[in-house]
Design an enzyme around this catalytic site. Structure first.
Site, short mmCIF file in Angstrom:
data_model
loop_
_atom_site.label_atom_id
_atom_site.label_comp_id
_atom_site.label_asym_id
_atom_site.label_seq_id
_atom_site.Cartn_x
_atom_site.Cartn_y
_atom_site.Cartn_z
N CYS A 151 11.56 -36.80 44.94
CA CYS A 151 12.97 -37.16 44.70
C CYS A 151 13.53 -36.30 43.57
O CYS A 151 12.85 -35.99 42.61
CB CYS A 151 13.04 -38.64 44.33
SG CYS A 151 14.63 -39.17 43.71
N CYS A 505 28.51 -35.33 27.62
CA CYS A 505 27.39 -35.51 28.55
C CYS A 505 26.75 -34.17 28.89
O CYS A 505 25.88 -34.10 29.76
CB CYS A 505 27.85 -36.21 29.82
SG CYS A 505 29.15 -35.32 30.72
#
Length: 556
Positions: A151, A505
């Site tokens: 993943c 971020c």
């Protein structure tokens, strides 16, 4: 004339938080030393950030003293490499054994010795695909998730959490020095970059997960199409049309995993006549399954919203699934977003309520927030509470109701509304109309009347920007990953607010913007007018490369 920026000692903001941790000393970090303290404005900031967090770039060839800038590995060349650090987006930073040429490898972790093949090359770096691990990485732990190796979400689950946050902290340090042009030799510099704030919960912290339906089930290391090709899960890394079938995700809540389990047990039932959307033929019904977790504001119990994104509105097809998932007591809302476009986004042109209410609630810093299917909300609620507390401390509001706060990139108003209790007035600015509607609704929900939210694009402001609100005393800027546009930088240097709290971020673009605000932009004829007071990294997303930073700047 604005004064030149200087690194000064830390104010009250953040002093009570994390002290230096003794286990950090056991995790070695090696970094690039760079002679280029001011990368060009137009260069790829991701590459520059990676190059500032790798091995020592000053090394040369043992045989000929060849400089790394003259070494060009060939595409498909096979090399034995050692990962020395983690760079931007979590890529392992390596160097060619004899030359020091920088190579980046996805899923390579510090201390790992491996065989890699050059998949892409540029003049200043190359990308490598890992073929075989020779010696495992340092600080290895067993990843609890069965999908961790495949993943794309949790690339560092098998790296100890202490090591993860150490490398994140070091990455912020290197970017501030090499991209932001702040002198790490200044004795006061160590007081400016604060220790990273770790996340107390490393699993089950996400309040939103989006899963995709697909016609092409991806099986790792198997090129042939699986016989049972339908899948519900996460996109395979590097593929837009292949989906890794997932039965459970350790990042979302346990209640959300119950919903996913029921879906996996039932949606393939041929009697339901449900088909996944095919991104090639643009046929099929089911596109995405989104699960959001909130809290009841009265009793604190979790409440879930399940959102089906479909290519058309056929509620009768979804009814059997709705009946199944609503047996879970936490499910309070089932929505259907209809997206008829050939694109595969999760936002629909129409939205329908199939069960319960159209929004769930969440608490943050003592305020209540309504979360609809497409609302933006901080993905890690508990750590967002910590993040917002740091922002409040850095804002340093006096609490006498006299100060004006400008909240740039305000989203649904969460930061501005938490500050409104101590401010005279908060003005929020945001490009997304739906977010502005949510912000106004959240202000009304919390009985806050001293907050005004304005819709507009901060990348397209002109000289008239700022005339619709008073001159701010404190500015909060929380931009998206690309950072702030030069037009906004010019406005900030012109308005000269007493305090500026930059919430980022993306530490690479954050470092670039701090350089502009503190040191100016000579090409634009702009002088910096802020002193950098503190930078506090906050780990919002364990096991991922993402880093949040709260930066405090004060007028010089």
């Amino acid at each position: 004339m604005c004064a030149a920026a200087a690194v000064t000692s830390l104010p009250q903001c953040g002093t009570r938080r994390i002290s230096a941790r003794p286990w950090f000393s056991s995790i070695p970090i090696r970094c690039i030393s760079s002679s280029n303290a001011n990368p060009a404005v137009d260069v790829d900031i991701d590459v520059d950030s990676a190059r500032t967090t790798g091995a020592d770039s000053s090394s040369t060839s043992a045989s000929g003293g060849r400089n790394s800038s003259t070494f060009f590995p060939k595409k498909n060349q096979t090399l034995e490499l050692v990962c020395e650090s983690l760079g931007f987006k979590g890529k392992g930073i390596c160097k060619a054994t004899d030359t020091g040429f920088v190579l980046m490898c996805d899923r390579a972790l510090p201390g790992e010795r491996f065989i890699g093949r050059v998949s892409r090359k540029k003049s200043s770096y190359a990308e490598v695909k890992k073929l075989k691990t020779i010696v495992p990485h340092d600080h290895m732990v067993e990843a609890p998730c069965q999908y961790a190796s495949y993943c794309g979400g949790c690339k560092t689950q098998n790296l100890s959490y202490e090591a993860q946050i150490k490398y994140k902290e070091q990455q912020v340090h290197d970017l501030i020095v090499h991209v932001g042009r702040f002198d790490h030799r200044d004795p006061k510099f160590a007081d400016v970059i604060k220790p990273i704030v770790p996340c107390q919960e490393q699993y089950h912290y996400r309040n939103k997960m989006e899963f995709s339906f697909g016609t092409d089930k991806w099986v790792p290391d198997v090129k042939e199409k699986n016989e049972q090709g339908f899948a519900l899960g996460l996109h395979a890394p590097g593929f837009f049309d292949k989906v890794l079938d997932v039965d459970k995700c350790l990042l979302q809540s346990e209640a959300a995993n119950k919903v996913l389990a029921i879906m996996q047990e039932n949606w393939r039932d041929p009697n339901l006549s449900l088909s996944p959307y095919n991104v090639h033929t643009h046929s099929g019904f089911l596109k995405h399954l989104m699960i959001r977790t909130g809290r009841n504001i009265n009793n604190g119990f979790p409440e879930l919203m399940v959102n089906f994104v479909t290519s058309s509105y056929k509620p009768e097809l979804l009814e059997p699934l709705v009946e199944k998932i609503t047996t879970i007591p936490e499910v309070m809302s089932v929505m259907n977003n209809v997206n008829t476009s050939v694109g595969n986004t999760s936002v629909g042109e129409q939205e329908y309520t199939l069960y319960g209410k159209s929004a769930i609630t969440e608490m943050l810093r003592g305020l209540s927030f309504q979360i609809s299917a497409n609302s933006f909300f901080q993905t890690n609620t508990k750590q967002a509470d910590v993040l917002y507390e740091i922002i409040e401390e850095c804002a340093g509001l006096r609490g006498d109701g006299s100060e004006i706060v400008l909240d740039l990139f305000c989203g649904t108003g969460t930061i501005g509304l938490t500050l409104a209790r101590r401010a005279g007035h908060v003005y929020g600015y945001e490009v997304v109309p739906e977010a502005i509607s949510d912000a106004r609704r959240n202000a009304e929900l919390n009985n806050i009347h001293n907050a005004t939210f304005i819709q507009g694009d901060l990348n397209k402001i002109n000289d008239s920007f700022g005339k619709e609100f008073p001159r701010p005393d404190i500015i909060i800027s929380d931009p998206t990953r690309p950072g702030m546009h030069m037009k906004l930088i010019k406005y900030l240097l012109k308005v000269r607010a007493t305090r500026l709290v930059y919430v980022s971020c993306n530490p690479a673009t954050c470092a670039r913007d701090l350089d502009y605000l503190c040191h100016g932009v000579s090409e634009q004829g702009l002088s910096g007018c802020y002193n950098l007071k503190s930078i506090m990294p906050v780990d919002m997303f364990p096991h991922t490369p993402h880093i949040e930073c709260v930066c405090l700047l004060e007028l010089a």
